[in-house]
Design a protein around this motif. Structure first.
Motif, PDB file in Angstrom:
ATOM      1  N   PRO A  24       1.523  -0.996  -0.059  1.00  0.00           N
ATOM      2  CA  PRO A  24      -0.102  -0.066  -0.038  1.00  0.00           C
ATOM      3  C   PRO A  24       0.458   1.101   0.105  1.00  0.00           C
ATOM      4  O   PRO A  24       0.273   2.547  -0.928  1.00  0.00           O
ATOM      5  N   ASN A  25       1.998   1.251   0.311  1.00  0.00           N
ATOM      6  CA  ASN A  25       2.793   2.607   0.596  1.00  0.00           C
ATOM      7  C   ASN A  25       4.515   2.234   0.665  1.00  0.00           C
ATOM      8  O   ASN A  25       4.842   0.829   1.292  1.00  0.00           O
ATOM      9  N   PHE A  26       5.815   2.829   0.551  1.00  0.00           N
ATOM     10  CA  PHE A  26       6.586   2.082   0.260  1.00  0.00           C
ATOM     11  C   PHE A  26       7.130   2.290   2.506  1.00  0.00           C
ATOM     12  O   PHE A  26       6.530   2.721   3.976  1.00  0.00           O
ATOM     13  N   TYR A  27       7.537   1.300   2.557  1.00  0.00           N
ATOM     14  CA  TYR A  27       8.679   1.534   3.800  1.00  0.00           C
ATOM     15  C   TYR A  27       8.673   2.544   4.816  1.00  0.00           C
ATOM     16  O   TYR A  27       9.633   3.512   4.223  1.00  0.00           O
ATOM     17  N   ASN A  28       8.205   2.855   6.076  1.00  0.00           N
ATOM     18  CA  ASN A  28       7.473   3.850   6.166  1.00  0.00           C
ATOM     19  C   ASN A  28       8.807   4.672   7.366  1.00  0.00           C
ATOM     20  O   ASN A  28       8.007   5.078   8.126  1.00  0.00           O
ATOM     21  N   GLN A  29      10.246   3.936   7.528  1.00  0.00           N
ATOM     22  CA  GLN A  29      11.084   4.434   8.256  1.00  0.00           C
ATOM     23  C   GLN A  29      11.804   4.496   7.809  1.00  0.00           C
ATOM     24  O   GLN A  29      12.827   4.252   7.079  1.00  0.00           O
ATOM     25  N   LEU A  30      12.994   5.254   8.826  1.00  0.00           N
ATOM     26  CA  LEU A  30      14.413   6.419   8.240  1.00  0.00           C
ATOM     27  C   LEU A  30      14.879   4.763   8.883  1.00  0.00           C
ATOM     28  O   LEU A  30      15.070   4.384   9.260  1.00  0.00           O
ATOM     29  N   HIS A  31      16.249   4.482   7.617  1.00  0.00           N
ATOM     30  CA  HIS A  31      16.474   3.254   7.726  1.00  0.00           C
ATOM     31  C   HIS A  31      18.689   3.488   7.018  1.00  0.00           C
ATOM     32  O   HIS A  31      18.466   3.729   6.510  1.00  0.00           O
ATOM     33  N   GLY A  46       6.030  10.046  -4.006  1.00  0.00           N
ATOM     34  CA  GLY A  46       6.645   9.998  -2.755  1.00  0.00           C
ATOM     35  C   GLY A  46       7.533  11.563  -2.173  1.00  0.00           C
ATOM     36  O   GLY A  46       8.542  11.910  -3.413  1.00  0.00           O
ATOM     37  N   THR A  47       8.510  11.255  -1.285  1.00  0.00           N
ATOM     38  CA  THR A  47       9.432  11.919  -1.364  1.00  0.00           C
ATOM     39  C   THR A  47      10.668  11.441  -0.780  1.00  0.00           C
ATOM     40  O   THR A  47      10.664   9.677   0.645  1.00  0.00           O
ATOM     41  N   LEU A  48      11.771  10.941  -1.334  1.00  0.00           N
ATOM     42  CA  LEU A  48      12.768  10.712  -0.995  1.00  0.00           C
ATOM     43  C   LEU A  48      14.188  11.308   0.444  1.00  0.00           C
ATOM     44  O   LEU A  48      14.009  12.760   0.001  1.00  0.00           O
ATOM     45  N   MET A  49      13.963  10.059   1.552  1.00  0.00           N
ATOM     46  CA  MET A  49      15.372  12.074   2.216  1.00  0.00           C
ATOM     47  C   MET A  49      16.326  10.670   2.362  1.00  0.00           C
ATOM     48  O   MET A  49      16.146   9.710   3.048  1.00  0.00           O
ATOM     49  N   ILE A  72      14.646   6.925   3.732  1.00  0.00           N
ATOM     50  CA  ILE A  72      13.143   6.949   3.480  1.00  0.00           C
ATOM     51  C   ILE A  72      12.203   7.329   2.576  1.00  0.00           C
ATOM     52  O   ILE A  72      12.671   8.198   1.659  1.00  0.00           O
ATOM     53  N   PHE A  73      11.953   6.295   1.336  1.00  0.00           N
ATOM     54  CA  PHE A  73      10.944   6.973   0.613  1.00  0.00           C
ATOM     55  C   PHE A  73       9.359   6.817   1.369  1.00  0.00           C
ATOM     56  O   PHE A  73       9.098   6.219   1.315  1.00  0.00           O
ATOM     57  N   LYS A  74       9.681   8.798   1.521  1.00  0.00           N
ATOM     58  CA  LYS A  74       8.119   8.703   2.067  1.00  0.00           C
ATOM     59  C   LYS A  74       6.830   8.677   1.114  1.00  0.00           C
ATOM     60  O   LYS A  74       6.935   9.525  -0.091  1.00  0.00           O
ATOM     61  N   SER A  75       5.879   7.714   0.814  1.00  0.00           N
ATOM     62  CA  SER A  75       4.727   7.821  -0.111  1.00  0.00           C
ATOM     63  C   SER A  75       4.104   9.159   0.540  1.00  0.00           C
ATOM     64  O   SER A  75       3.818   9.313   1.527  1.00  0.00           O
ATOM     65  N   ASP A  76       3.534   9.321  -1.096  1.00  0.00           N
ATOM     66  CA  ASP A  76       2.550  10.801  -0.875  1.00  0.00           C
ATOM     67  C   ASP A  76       1.347   9.891   0.103  1.00  0.00           C
ATOM     68  O   ASP A  76       1.354   8.922   0.211  1.00  0.00           O
ATOM     69  N   SER A  77       0.417  11.271   0.429  1.00  0.00           N
ATOM     70  CA  SER A  77      -0.497  11.112   1.291  1.00  0.00           C
ATOM     71  C   SER A  77      -1.760  10.189   0.584  1.00  0.00           C
ATOM     72  O   SER A  77      -2.504  10.092   0.774  1.00  0.00           O
ATOM     73  N   SER A  78      -1.323  10.742  -0.938  1.00  0.00           N
ATOM     74  CA  SER A  78      -2.421   9.487  -1.548  1.00  0.00           C
ATOM     75  C   SER A  78      -2.053   8.778  -1.263  1.00  0.00           C
ATOM     76  O   SER A  78      -3.433   7.325  -1.476  1.00  0.00           O
ATOM     77  N   HIS A  79      -1.369   7.282  -1.123  1.00  0.00           N
ATOM     78  CA  HIS A  79      -1.474   6.463  -1.044  1.00  0.00           C
ATOM     79  C   HIS A  79      -1.525   5.616  -0.440  1.00  0.00           C
ATOM     80  O   HIS A  79      -1.926   4.362   0.600  1.00  0.00           O
ATOM     81  N   PHE A  80      -2.200   6.535   1.206  1.00  0.00           N
ATOM     82  CA  PHE A  80      -3.471   6.514   2.248  1.00  0.00           C
ATOM     83  C   PHE A  80      -4.684   6.482   2.410  1.00  0.00           C
ATOM     84  O   PHE A  80      -5.310   5.745   2.809  1.00  0.00           O
ATOM     85  N   VAL A  81      -5.142   7.640   1.218  1.00  0.00           N
ATOM     86  CA  VAL A  81      -6.378   7.298   1.248  1.00  0.00           C
ATOM     87  C   VAL A  81      -7.230   6.213   0.916  1.00  0.00           C
ATOM     88  O   VAL A  81      -7.934   5.741   1.599  1.00  0.00           O
ATOM     89  N   ASN A  82      -6.687   5.839  -0.658  1.00  0.00           N
ATOM     90  CA  ASN A  82      -7.629   4.429  -0.697  1.00  0.00           C
ATOM     91  C   ASN A  82      -6.058   2.746  -0.786  1.00  0.00           C
ATOM     92  O   ASN A  82      -5.462   2.909  -1.657  1.00  0.00           O
ATOM     93  N   ALA A  83      -5.736   2.998   0.628  1.00  0.00           N
ATOM     94  CA  ALA A  83      -4.457   2.135   0.629  1.00  0.00           C
ATOM     95  C   ALA A  83      -4.887   0.465   0.988  1.00  0.00           C
ATOM     96  O   ALA A  83      -5.359  -0.012   1.102  1.00  0.00           O
ATOM     97  N   ILE A  84      -4.137   0.173  -0.094  1.00  0.00           N
ATOM     98  CA  ILE A  84      -4.044  -1.127  -1.095  1.00  0.00           C
ATOM     99  C   ILE A  84      -2.912  -1.293  -1.639  1.00  0.00           C
ATOM    100  O   ILE A  84      -1.773  -0.525  -2.336  1.00  0.00           O
TER     101      ILE A  84
END
Length: 315
Positions: A24-31, A46-49, A72-84
């Motif tokens: 549904p979204n990219f790995y959501n932790q700084l690592h 999304g945003t790469l940090m 971290i590859f931080k997913s765009d907010s749209s990924h969480f609206v319809n998290a599939i």
């Protein structure tokens, strides 16, 4: 919430580990991890940090991330609206440079170009878009291989990188990275996460310092030490990244709308910061991306229609 150290599931019979993520979204932790990482974004944005650097990413992008750099590859907010599953689709290739090259093939003259490439990764590199189609197909093909066949295909890909790819985009700020302890990694992750979720709001120094659980004065020194920039500079970079994505996707009704929707308190301030970060005014950026924005809007409008037509029997 553990951030560091991320352990790549190394399979000892393989020198090159390939992981395909359909989530549904990219790995959501700084690592971070000891392996160098090659990533193809197949779907999602999304945003790469990466360390103290940040920029948008989208489908088709290919990155090489240096070993041991927090990212971290931080997913765009749209990924969480319809998290599939399928919102975020990527292939990651992990390889330990020492394990593959040290005291083995690195001294062969045929590998001089690859050795130079790997030695210049620094924090990270982004593949030029002109090479993206070829490399994307190569990575997808490599994902279907294993053993010696995978290793040889991977070396062939590195050979292509070192001989055919020009104008790599550096993801380094020019500063050497500062080592983060696990505790500091957790704190920076909380700061990054809060910023990405609240960038459109007025984030005061007191508020972000509270997220880090330190005083405002200590926060300023802390953030500058680990990011080599002020928090306000970092926040503006995130806001401009989001503004660029809105422009490309056509999600705006004028420059003032973009400014206020990304957290700026005035269009004048937005224009100044945008030009400083992007190298051109918002108006010029809109003009340069006008066709792309129109295409994106049309695609979004056509998708529901095509879905309906798929179920229509024209006989």
């Amino acid at each position: 919430m553990k951030v560091l150290q991320f352990t790549v599931p190394i399979i000892y019979k393989d020198s090159v580990v390939v992981e395909e993520d359909i989530l549904p979204n990219f790995y959501n932790q700084l690592h971070r991890h000891k392996e160098t990482q090659l990533t193809l974004i197949i779907k999602g944005e999304g945003t790469l940090m990466l360390g103290n650097y940040s920029q948008p990413f989208k489908a088709g992008d290919v990155f090489i991330l240096g070993a041991n750099h927090p990212h971290i590859f931080k997913s765009d907010s749209s990924h969480f609206v319809n998290a599939i599953n399928g919102n975020a689709h990527s292939i990651h290739i992990f390889f330990d440079q020492e394990r593959i090259f040290k005291n083995s093939i690195e001294h062969l003259p045929e590998f001089e170009g690859i050795k130079n490439l790997l030695g210049n990764i620094d924090q990270g590199l982004q593949l030029p878009s002109i090479n993206a189609d070829y490399v994307g197909e190569a990575i997808i093909g490599l994902n279907k291989k294993s053993g010696l066949e995978r290793l040889l295909s991977f070396i062939e890909l590195l050979h292509y990188f070192s001989n055919q790819v020009k104008d790599w985009k550096s993801l380094s700020t020019g500063f050497s990275s500062v080592e983060l302890t696990d505790h500091e990694g957790l704190r920076m992750n909380d700061i990054y996460k809060y910023t990405m979720e609240h960038y459109a709001e007025a984030i005061s120094l007191d508020k972000i310092a509270a997220v880090a659980h330190i005083t405002p004065h200590a926060f300023c020194k802390y953030f500058k030490k680990y990011s080599r920039k002020t928090y306000n500079t970092f926040l503006n970079e995130i806001r401009i990244n989001e503004a660029c994505k809105k422009i490309i996707k056509g999600e705006y009704d004028g420059i003032s709308n973009i400014a206020y929707s990304t957290g700026f308190n005035s269009a004048i301030n937005f224009n100044r910061v945008f030009k400083k970060n992007v190298g051109m005014s918002p108006s010029d950026y809109i003009r340069n991306n006008k066709f792309k924005a129109v295409y994106t809007r049309l695609a979004l409008l056509l998708v529901p229609l095509l879905n309906i037509l798929a179920f229509v029997d024209f006989d």
